[in-house]
Design a protein around this motif. Structure first.
Motif, PDB file in Angstrom:
ATOM      1  N   GLU A   1       2.519   5.022  -6.361  1.00 13.13           N
ATOM      2  CA  GLU A   1       1.949   6.224  -5.778  1.00 13.13           C
ATOM      3  C   GLU A   1       0.609   6.510  -6.455  1.00 13.13           C
ATOM      4  OE1 GLU A   1       4.661   9.445  -5.945  1.00 13.13           O
ATOM      5  OE2 GLU A   1       6.170   8.453  -4.767  1.00 13.13           O
TER       6      GLU A   1
ATOM      7  N   ARG B   1      -7.143  12.367  -2.650  1.00 17.95           N
ATOM      8  CA  ARG B   1      -5.930  11.845  -2.025  1.00 17.95           C
ATOM      9  C   ARG B   1      -5.974  12.055  -0.512  1.00 17.95           C
ATOM     10  NH1 ARG B   1      -0.814  14.176  -3.809  1.00 17.95           N
ATOM     11  NH2 ARG B   1       0.138  12.136  -3.423  1.00 17.95           N
TER      12      ARG B   1
ATOM     13  N   TYR C   1      -5.859   8.591   1.593  1.00 12.92           N
ATOM     14  CA  TYR C   1      -4.632   8.230   2.300  1.00 12.92           C
ATOM     15  C   TYR C   1      -4.731   8.463   3.806  1.00 12.92           C
ATOM     16  CZ  TYR C   1      -2.415   7.442  -2.182  1.00 12.92           C
ATOM     17  OH  TYR C   1      -2.106   6.946  -3.422  1.00 12.92           O
TER      18      TYR C   1
ATOM     19  N   HIS D   1       0.840  -1.191   0.000  1.00 11.58           N
ATOM     20  CA  HIS D   1       0.000   0.000   0.000  1.00 11.58           C
ATOM     21  C   HIS D   1       0.879   1.247   0.000  1.00 11.58           C
ATOM     22  CE1 HIS D   1      -3.116   2.861   0.921  1.00 11.58           C
ATOM     23  NE2 HIS D   1      -4.019   1.899   0.774  1.00 11.58           N
TER      24      HIS D   1
ATOM     25  N   VAL E   1       0.409   4.153   1.113  1.00 11.11           N
ATOM     26  CA  VAL E   1       0.332   5.054   2.251  1.00 11.11           C
ATOM     27  C   VAL E   1       1.573   4.954   3.131  1.00 11.11           C
ATOM     28  CG1 VAL E   1      -0.828   3.473   3.853  1.00 11.11           C
ATOM     29  CG2 VAL E   1      -1.254   5.945   4.020  1.00 11.11           C
TER      30      VAL E   1
END
Length: 284
Positions: free
Chosen positions: A284, A221, A225, A168, A170
């Motif tokens: 990303e 985003r 996130y 992931h 994040v």
């Protein structure tokens, strides 16, 4: 038995190989190193070392065995870590030409939505690509060349940002401050949907086709996130949210209309379901 080779048995290629094998396909694949190929063999997958430099570096008998299949999936993204991007186009062309000589009748090339600029707009398969990065330009050059081939089925599928249970993005953002573009939507897709889409393309080849693969929902985003960080117990990043942040949306419903594909993960916010410490992602 239907047969397929996957060039690039990495984070996505290896699970794809397992899924196809479970569906009854004869599956082969390649890794860049002898050690990598041996590890695949230990996992009961027929694999061969192959490196593109852009020449094909492989034992001739191994190459013949690898390409003695009905279909070839090319899962080799351009990367400054492994390729001189100036040679990337030639690498893929050499591989495809060799596959055609071996009688491969169906080529599936995994491309990326990076063929579009990071600008405001809604981008579908009908939108003329205008890449602004060297990676995007290299991918578009391959796409155009592949669609110029005759007497072979060619599928090009452009993935959005790949997400999986064990990877992931994040993690690379956790705790960071003042990240720009907080109101910009995400264009992500789950690895399991990617695998299912490739399976569908292999099942029903039909000359030349182009599809996007991106989850239908596009949270910002900031929303996505920060929510993911909270679920995973990570330090929440801080985004700068501006009204003028570009609203860049990749449309990816053509494959649903034409092939009855159904996203199993339509909402990226549902990608994160368990509080685990996943390894960082390169995406990303």
């Amino acid at each position: 038995m239907r047969s397929v080779s996957i060039v690039g048995l990495g984070w996505f290629g290896y699970p794809l190989a397992r899924d196809l094998r479970n569906l009854g396909w004869e599956v082969k694949g390649s890794k860049r190193t002898h050690e990598g190929a041996e590890q695949m063999r230990l996992n009961r997958l027929e694999a061969y070392p192959l490196e593109l430099t852009p020449e094909i570096n492989a034992d001739p008998d191994d190459l013949t065995a690898l390409l003695s299949v009905e279909a070839l999936v090319i899962n080799v993204p351009p990367s400054e870590y492994f390729f001189d991007l100036n040679n990337y186009v030639g690498s893929i062309q050499n591989l495809v030409n060799e596959a055609l000589l071996c009688g491969v009748g169906h080529i599936v090339f995994i491309s990326s939505t990076s063929v579009f600029p990071e600008c405001e707009g809604v981008y579908s398969e009908d939108t003329p690509p205008q890449p602004t990065t060297e990676v995007g330009k290299a991918l578009l050059a391959i796409e155009n060349w592949l669609f110029g081939l005759e007497d072979v089925d060619v599928d090009i599928i452009r993935f959005g940002g790949l997400i999986g249970d064990d990877r992931h993005p994040v993690h690379s953002l956790a705790g960071k401050q003042d990240i720009s573009g907080g109101n910009t939507p995400v264009n992500l897709v789950h690895i399991e949907d990617c695998s299912r889409a490739i399976q569908l393309l292999l099942e029903i080849p039909a000359y030349h086709r182009l599809y996007h693969l991106v989850a239908p929902k596009h949270p910002s985003r900031n929303e996505y996130y920060c929510g993911a960080a909270q679920k995973l117990g990570l330090e929440i990043p801080h985004f700068i949210c501006r009204a003028e942040d570009p609203q860049r949306i990749i449309r990816a419903d053509k494959i649903c209309r034409e092939l009855d594909f159904v996203y199993q993960y339509p909402d990226p916010k549902a990608f994160v379901q368990r509080e685990e410490n996943f390894p960082p992602s390169e995406f990303e």
